[in-house]
Design a protein around this motif. Structure first.
Motif, short mmCIF file in Angstrom:
data_model
loop_
_atom_site.label_atom_id
_atom_site.label_comp_id
_atom_site.label_asym_id
_atom_site.label_seq_id
_atom_site.Cartn_x
_atom_site.Cartn_y
_atom_site.Cartn_z
N LEU A 6 63.36 43.51 60.16
CA LEU A 6 62.77 44.15 61.33
C LEU A 6 63.39 45.51 61.58
CD1 LEU A 6 60.94 43.72 63.94
CD2 LEU A 6 63.04 42.94 65.05
N ARG A 7 62.54 46.47 61.92
CA ARG A 7 63.03 47.80 62.30
C ARG A 7 62.24 48.31 63.50
NH1 ARG A 7 65.73 52.29 60.36
NH2 ARG A 7 66.25 51.18 58.43
N LEU A 8 62.94 48.73 64.54
CA LEU A 8 62.31 49.37 65.69
C LEU A 8 62.70 50.84 65.69
CD1 LEU A 8 62.28 46.30 66.50
CD2 LEU A 8 62.41 47.08 68.88
N GLU A 9 61.71 51.72 65.86
CA GLU A 9 61.97 53.16 65.86
C GLU A 9 61.42 53.78 67.13
OE1 GLU A 9 60.30 54.87 62.35
OE2 GLU A 9 61.93 54.19 61.05
N ASN A 10 62.31 54.31 67.96
CA ASN A 10 61.94 55.11 69.14
C ASN A 10 60.92 54.41 70.05
OD1 ASN A 10 61.96 57.38 66.58
ND2 ASN A 10 63.50 57.53 68.19
N VAL A 11 61.14 53.13 70.28
CA VAL A 11 60.23 52.36 71.12
C VAL A 11 60.47 52.71 72.59
CG1 VAL A 11 59.60 50.05 71.92
CG2 VAL A 11 60.00 50.47 69.48
N GLY A 12 59.39 52.99 73.31
CA GLY A 12 59.47 53.32 74.73
C GLY A 12 58.36 52.65 75.51
N LYS A 13 58.58 52.44 76.80
CA LYS A 13 57.58 51.80 77.64
C LYS A 13 57.78 52.21 79.09
CE LYS A 13 54.40 48.99 79.17
NZ LYS A 13 52.99 49.38 79.02
N VAL A 20 60.97 52.12 81.63
CA VAL A 20 61.88 50.98 81.50
C VAL A 20 62.51 50.90 80.11
CG1 VAL A 20 60.72 49.64 83.28
CG2 VAL A 20 59.98 49.42 80.92
N LEU A 21 61.90 51.56 79.12
CA LEU A 21 62.48 51.64 77.78
C LEU A 21 62.31 53.06 77.26
CD1 LEU A 21 61.09 48.40 76.04
CD2 LEU A 21 63.45 48.79 76.77
N LYS A 22 63.32 53.56 76.55
CA LYS A 22 63.22 54.91 76.00
C LYS A 22 63.98 55.01 74.68
CE LYS A 22 66.58 55.92 79.62
NZ LYS A 22 66.74 56.51 80.95
N ASP A 23 63.25 55.40 73.63
CA ASP A 23 63.83 55.65 72.30
C ASP A 23 64.70 54.52 71.79
OD1 ASP A 23 62.60 58.13 72.00
OD2 ASP A 23 64.17 59.13 73.16
N VAL A 24 64.21 53.29 71.90
CA VAL A 24 64.98 52.13 71.43
C VAL A 24 64.79 51.98 69.92
CG1 VAL A 24 65.22 49.62 71.52
CG2 VAL A 24 64.87 50.94 73.63
N GLY A 65 56.39 54.55 70.03
CA GLY A 65 57.25 54.22 68.91
C GLY A 65 56.61 53.30 67.90
N ASN A 66 57.41 52.86 66.93
CA ASN A 66 56.89 52.05 65.83
C ASN A 66 57.76 50.82 65.60
OD1 ASN A 66 54.79 53.99 65.02
ND2 ASN A 66 56.53 55.27 64.41
N ILE A 67 57.12 49.73 65.13
CA ILE A 67 57.80 48.50 64.77
C ILE A 67 57.39 48.14 63.35
CG2 ILE A 67 58.09 46.05 65.27
CD1 ILE A 67 57.44 46.68 68.19
N TYR A 68 58.39 47.82 62.50
CA TYR A 68 58.13 47.46 61.11
C TYR A 68 58.66 46.06 60.85
CZ TYR A 68 57.34 52.48 60.59
OH TYR A 68 56.88 53.77 60.73
N LEU A 69 57.84 45.23 60.20
CA LEU A 69 58.22 43.88 59.81
C LEU A 69 58.07 43.76 58.30
CD1 LEU A 69 59.04 41.09 61.05
CD2 LEU A 69 56.62 40.47 60.93
N ASN A 70 59.18 43.47 57.61
CA ASN A 70 59.18 43.47 56.13
C ASN A 70 58.66 44.78 55.57
OD1 ASN A 70 58.45 40.00 56.21
ND2 ASN A 70 60.33 40.89 55.42
N GLY A 71 58.99 45.89 56.23
CA GLY A 71 58.62 47.20 55.74
C GLY A 71 57.23 47.66 56.11
N GLU A 72 56.42 46.79 56.71
CA GLU A 72 55.06 47.16 57.10
C GLU A 72 54.98 47.38 58.60
OE1 GLU A 72 52.15 44.44 55.74
OE2 GLU A 72 52.78 44.50 53.64
N LEU A 231 71.72 47.22 75.65
CA LEU A 231 70.79 48.07 76.38
C LEU A 231 71.36 48.39 77.76
CD1 LEU A 231 67.23 46.50 75.82
CD2 LEU A 231 68.15 48.57 74.79
N ARG A 232 71.24 49.63 78.17
CA ARG A 232 71.59 50.01 79.54
C ARG A 232 70.55 51.01 80.03
NH1 ARG A 232 76.84 51.79 79.14
NH2 ARG A 232 76.40 54.01 79.32
N ASP A 233 69.92 50.67 81.16
CA ASP A 233 68.89 51.53 81.74
C ASP A 233 67.79 51.86 80.73
OD1 ASP A 233 70.25 51.58 84.17
OD2 ASP A 233 71.44 53.32 83.56
N GLY A 234 67.42 50.86 79.91
CA GLY A 234 66.30 51.01 78.99
C GLY A 234 66.60 51.69 77.69
N ALA A 235 67.86 52.03 77.42
CA ALA A 235 68.22 52.73 76.19
C ALA A 235 69.32 51.97 75.45
CB ALA A 235 68.69 54.15 76.50
N VAL A 236 69.36 52.12 74.13
CA VAL A 236 70.42 51.52 73.33
C VAL A 236 71.68 52.36 73.47
CG1 VAL A 236 71.18 50.92 70.99
CG2 VAL A 236 68.82 50.49 71.68
#
Length: 540
Positions: A6-13, A20-24, A65-72, A231-236
């Protein structure tokens, strides 16, 4: 080195402009356990809702942002898509069917069927459920968790802690599961049950299943997780291996400041309590609560004290306040300020000056689809006529919305409830903040005696001390007698004047909070009792 799952890149909401989330960003390898920690409101549940494709995310504008599972790259529109991709999730709140058996819940929507003459002709849809195979399959997966749980038992009769194992067993049973998200799975478990679960998690990881483990019990994070994301205040703020990381350091990362190390500190000396002033007493109390044993329990509570009640799961500690408050059928006698109070009558108990914070905040404690101010003020309005304006000598009564809002605002500030305002729906709060609303609801009753059951369940390390301090302060400033039921022995020892240990539905002994931990263990396990003279009586 294992492959990246699993890879999360710059996930925000954001929700209505509230970010509540920024660049996770973080990664998780196959067969590894990642500990995800943060204060309530830090964004943990929102992040997992994104990963699991919960409908609330799409309904509120999606995410960045983007989420990758097994590279996809993946973007799930609903949980079914996430399940089909091999992601399972066990939420904080149970999603079990009470009227179904354990086996039926474990294999829900994964039923094993058998063919018949009719199905062979008209198609697979007419196959019948193969109950023996369902029971066998459920028993097998439950065995991997290391718990004793009958597959034919109705879920409504299963103790709260064991319901968590049923939820986890269901996710393990799914075919091609790659990743399991566990959101506070040990919050409802005793220490011994939690230890069983942690060992099961390690076995799953060793078999190749990756796990995201969310927990406020930081010692569990350091003992079982391969890596940690804070996580603190929505950021890693931290992503690193857990090796050589201390609980104290994690707590500091979470709250952004130094947090006092845990220590046993009684609020005041029990010697200051007047032992002649008994405010509450039970005589031969029994309670018919599924999963709990309360029988022939007699106990005295002194005015102004903080009394802790502890014990292992199912031994009766949760049944005591639930029976007294009329949530489950009870018998025996209870006395408040030397007057008998009828059992099985919640309104009468509340009217006499008692209040209760239930361990089941969603099922009992909250009006989920009502705003915070309504939740805090509702019981006080219904029972004690607070927040009511009277006209013409009481002939006309009108709700005082302004007073109710002001009360809610005061408690939001005092308990640091993270919300958009007093009109936010209780359903949309994080679990820990829902618990704080339950506490505020009880405080608004101005009770003389307050029962609090599992007050810090699901609350992070920073908010935990705040809640306990709020109870200490309420006890000190108002003289309110407080009875706290908790699965956390150290929590009871940190706040109580006395700690009652229940076993097999009875009081096995009462100890001062600074008593040796071994003595607590002996009482909880039923090895011995302490008699009225304070002497140990060995039973085994």
């Amino acid at each position: 080195m294992k492959d990246e799952l699993l890879r999360l890149e710059n996930v925000g909401k954001d929700f209505n402009g509230n970010q509540v989330l920024k660049d996770v960003s973080f990664t998780l390898e196959e067969g590894k356990i990642l500990g995800l920690v943060g204060e309530n409101g830090a964004g943990k549940s929102t992040l997992m809702n994104i990963l699991f494709g919960m409908n609330v995310i799409a309904e509120t504008g999606g995410y960045e942002g983007n989420i990758y599972l097994n590279g996809e790259k993946v973007e799930f529109d609903n949980p079914v898509e996430a399940l089909n991709a091999g992601i399972g999730m066990v939420h904080q709140e149970f999603s079990l069917i009470p009227g179904f058996t354990v086996a039926e819940n474990v294999l829900l929507n994964m039923e094993i069927t058998k063919s018949s003459v009719i199905s062979k002709i008209l198609g697979k849809r007419l196959e019948t459920v193969d109950l023996p195979k369902i029971r066998k399959s459920a028993a097998s997966v439950i065995d991997t968790l290391g718990v004793q749980l009958g597959t034919d038992t109705l879920v409504s009769e299963v103790p709260v802690g064991y319901k968590q194992f049923i939820e986890i067993a269901r996710e393990i049973r799914r075919e091609k599961v790659k990743l399991i998200i566990l959101d506070e799975p040990t919050a409802v478990l005793t220490e011994s049950e939690a230890e069983i679960l942690l060992k099961s998690m390690r076995r799953l990881a060793d078999s190749g299943v990756s796990i995201i483990f969310i927990s406020h019990r930081l010692r569990e994070i350091t003992s079982i997780c391969d890596s940690i994301v804070v996580l603190r205040d929505g950021a890693v703020v931290v992503e690193r291996p857990t090796k050589d990381v201390s609980v104290h350091q994690i707590a500091k990362w979470m709250v952004g400041r130094d947090v006092d190390k845990e220590e046993n500190k009684a609020v005041k000396s029990f010697n200051t309590i007047n032992k002649e002033d008994v405010i509450f007493e039970t005589k031969n109390l029994w309670v018919d609560m599924p999963g709990e044993v309360v029988k022939d329990l007699s106990l005295k509570v002194y005015r102004g004290e903080i009394l802790g009640i502890g014990g292992l799961a199912g031994q009766g500690k949760l049944g005591i306040p639930n029976g007294i408050m009329g949530l489950f059928e009870a018998g025996g006698e209870i006395y408040f300020e030397n007057k008998p109070i009828p059992l099985n009558n919640t309104f009468e108990v509340l009217k006499n000056g008692l209040a209760f914070v239930s361990e089941d905040r969603r099922g009992v404690g909250l009006l989920l689809d009502e705003p915070i101010d309504w939740n805090i003020g509702f019981n006080a309005m219904q029972v004690h006529n607070r927040f009511i304006k009277s006209y013409l000598g009481g002939i006309i009564k009108w709700r005082d919305d302004k007073a109710m809002r002001k009360c809610a605002q005061d408690y939001i500030k005092a308990l640091e409830i993270k919300c958009t305002g007093e009109r936010q729906l209780a359903r949309n709060l994080s679990g820990g903040n829902q618990q704080k609303v339950c506490l505020a609801k009880a405080f608004a009753m101005n009770p003389k005696l307050l029962f609090v059951s599992e007050p810090t369940r699901g609350i992070d390390v920073g908010a935990k001390e705040l809640v306990l301090d709020a109870l200490r302060k309420y006890n000190k400033e108002n003289g309110t007698t407080i009875v706290i039921v908790s699965s956390e022995l150290e929590e009871l020892r940190s706040i109580s004047d006395r700690v009652v240990v229940v076993c097999e539905g009875k009081v096995f002994g009462i100890l001062p909070p600074d008593a040796d931990a071994t003595d607590f263990g002996l009482l909880m396990s039923g090895e011995c009792q302490i008699n009225e003279e304070g002497e140990k009586v060995w039973l085994r």
